[in-house]
Design a protein around this motif. Structure first.
Motif, PDB file in Angstrom:
ATOM      1  N   ALA A 113      27.245  17.009 -37.637  1.00  0.00           N
ATOM      2  CA  ALA A 113      27.198  16.920 -39.091  1.00  0.00           C
ATOM      3  C   ALA A 113      27.389  18.299 -39.709  1.00  0.00           C
ATOM      4  O   ALA A 113      26.849  19.293 -39.211  1.00  0.00           O
ATOM      5  N   ILE A 115      28.664  20.604 -43.607  1.00  0.00           N
ATOM      6  CA  ILE A 115      28.952  20.628 -45.039  1.00  0.00           C
ATOM      7  C   ILE A 115      30.388  21.085 -45.206  1.00  0.00           C
ATOM      8  O   ILE A 115      30.800  22.101 -44.644  1.00  0.00           O
ATOM      9  N   PRO A 142      29.398  16.019 -47.850  1.00  0.00           N
ATOM     10  CA  PRO A 142      28.914  15.825 -46.481  1.00  0.00           C
ATOM     11  C   PRO A 142      30.094  15.533 -45.563  1.00  0.00           C
ATOM     12  O   PRO A 142      31.081  14.908 -45.981  1.00  0.00           O
ATOM     13  N   CYS A 188      19.052  22.466 -47.755  1.00  0.00           N
ATOM     14  CA  CYS A 188      19.313  21.024 -47.630  1.00  0.00           C
ATOM     15  C   CYS A 188      19.109  20.575 -46.186  1.00  0.00           C
ATOM     16  O   CYS A 188      19.563  21.215 -45.239  1.00  0.00           O
ATOM     17  N   MET A 190      19.402  17.835 -42.965  1.00  0.00           N
ATOM     18  CA  MET A 190      20.372  16.889 -42.419  1.00  0.00           C
ATOM     19  C   MET A 190      19.724  16.029 -41.345  1.00  0.00           C
ATOM     20  O   MET A 190      18.982  16.529 -40.504  1.00  0.00           O
ATOM     21  N   ARG A 257      23.149  12.054 -43.118  1.00  0.00           N
ATOM     22  CA  ARG A 257      22.622  12.135 -44.478  1.00  0.00           C
ATOM     23  C   ARG A 257      22.161  13.565 -44.734  1.00  0.00           C
ATOM     24  O   ARG A 257      21.356  14.100 -43.967  1.00  0.00           O
ATOM     25  N   ILE A 258      22.678  14.140 -45.796  1.00  0.00           N
ATOM     26  CA  ILE A 258      22.347  15.519 -46.148  1.00  0.00           C
ATOM     27  C   ILE A 258      21.732  15.510 -47.535  1.00  0.00           C
ATOM     28  O   ILE A 258      22.338  15.009 -48.497  1.00  0.00           O
ATOM     29  N   LEU A 261      23.382  15.970 -51.078  1.00  0.00           N
ATOM     30  CA  LEU A 261      24.822  15.783 -50.915  1.00  0.00           C
ATOM     31  C   LEU A 261      25.221  14.330 -50.671  1.00  0.00           C
ATOM     32  O   LEU A 261      26.331  13.936 -50.992  1.00  0.00           O
ATOM     33  N   SER A 263      25.787  10.937 -47.980  1.00  0.00           N
ATOM     34  CA  SER A 263      25.973  10.544 -46.591  1.00  0.00           C
ATOM     35  C   SER A 263      27.450  10.377 -46.256  1.00  0.00           C
ATOM     36  O   SER A 263      28.303  10.246 -47.137  1.00  0.00           O
TER      37      SER A 263
END
Length: 269
Positions: A113, A115, A142, A188, A190, A257-258, A261, A263
């Motif tokens: 995951a 950004i 995301p 953030c 994650m 999921r962040i 931001l 998903s």
């Protein structure tokens, strides 16, 4: 360097590029490239990557951005380096949010995951400042990066992963987008799940201290290249992993999921 040595180096670069290109098209694995390119020869590895990028562009490929790798200090120590690396993103590497990805088109995929940043201005100066970078970012989103190594059993060195386009394969962007003023990329959190079960957790701070720091490194690194390469308006920047990557297998659904931001999700068919 003698003329004969130069020819030998050029031949090694072309041989490595040929081997990687054939491995990807045939979905097979090859031995590490150290014997061809030399231990720690980062410059040669980037030459191989540039050769493969040129071939892909010549075949009609369209460059849409870059990915940053090795943003974790632990991974850098493992590979004996002190900075990240990068690879190219092409339009045919993108998977739609929530879409299906054919696992059989890859060799030994893993997923992480991240950004993503999308630019609205060109960035071509090697002394680009952080404020210039922030003004150039249209939005953050995301992202999931599906990495895949053509090197046997993921037994990679820094030379292998750079030559192999940063071990890149596919990527997906979530549909929720945010301006930088509306999200804290440092704190953030994650969470990535496989079929609803948590498999990886992390935060923005895990990405070179801050995803924008990773992006600024990329901007300056590209602009410093002798070929005058740089990031352009519309380019996607995958800034690096927020947590540990995990193996990706057929029949599974992966979602990240962040916080602040949203998903992003992909399914492996």
């Amino acid at each position: 360097m003698s003329k004969s040595a130069s020819k030998s180096t050029d031949a090694s670069i072309l041989e490595a590029a040929d081997a990687l290109q054939q491995a990807e098209s045939r979905r097979t694995q090859i031995a590490p490239l150290v014997a061809r390119l030399g231990q720690g020869n980062v410059a040669a590895a980037y030459e191989v990557q540039a050769e493969l990028t040129s071939r892909r562009l010549a075949a009609g490929g369209r460059l849409v951005g870059r990915k940053i790798g090795l943003t974790s200090s632990a991974v850098q120590q493992q590979l004996g380096v002190n900075e990240p690396d990068f690879g190219a993103l092409f339009v045919d590497m993108e998977v739609e949010q929530g879409g299906f990805l054919e696992a059989k088109t890859l060799i030994q995929p893993r997923i992480e995951a991240e950004i993503a940043l999308v630019l609205e201005r060109d960035l071509e100066r090697r002394d680009t400042t952080m404020s210039e970078l922030m003004r150039a970012v249209a939005f953050a989103a995301p992202a999931l990066e599906i990495v895949d190594s053509r090197i046997q059993d993921w037994k990679i060195s820094i030379v292998d992963t750079i030559a192999d386009n940063g071990s890149s394969a596919r990527f997906a962007l979530g549909n929720s987008i945010r301006r930088l003023t509306d999200v804290d990329l440092l704190t953030c959190g994650m969470v990535m799940t496989k079929n609803g079960n948590v498999v990886s957790v992390g935060s923005g701070a895990a990405c070179l201290g801050h995803p924008l720091q990773a992006a600024l490194w990329l901007v300056r690194r590209l602009a410093a290249n002798e070929n005058g390469d740089h990031l352009r308006a519309g380019d996607v920047i995958l800034t690096g992993a927020l947590g540990p990557m995990v193996s990706a297998t057929a029949g599974e659904e992966y979602e990240a999921r962040i916080s602040d931001l949203g998903s992003v999700k992909v399914r492996f068919a």
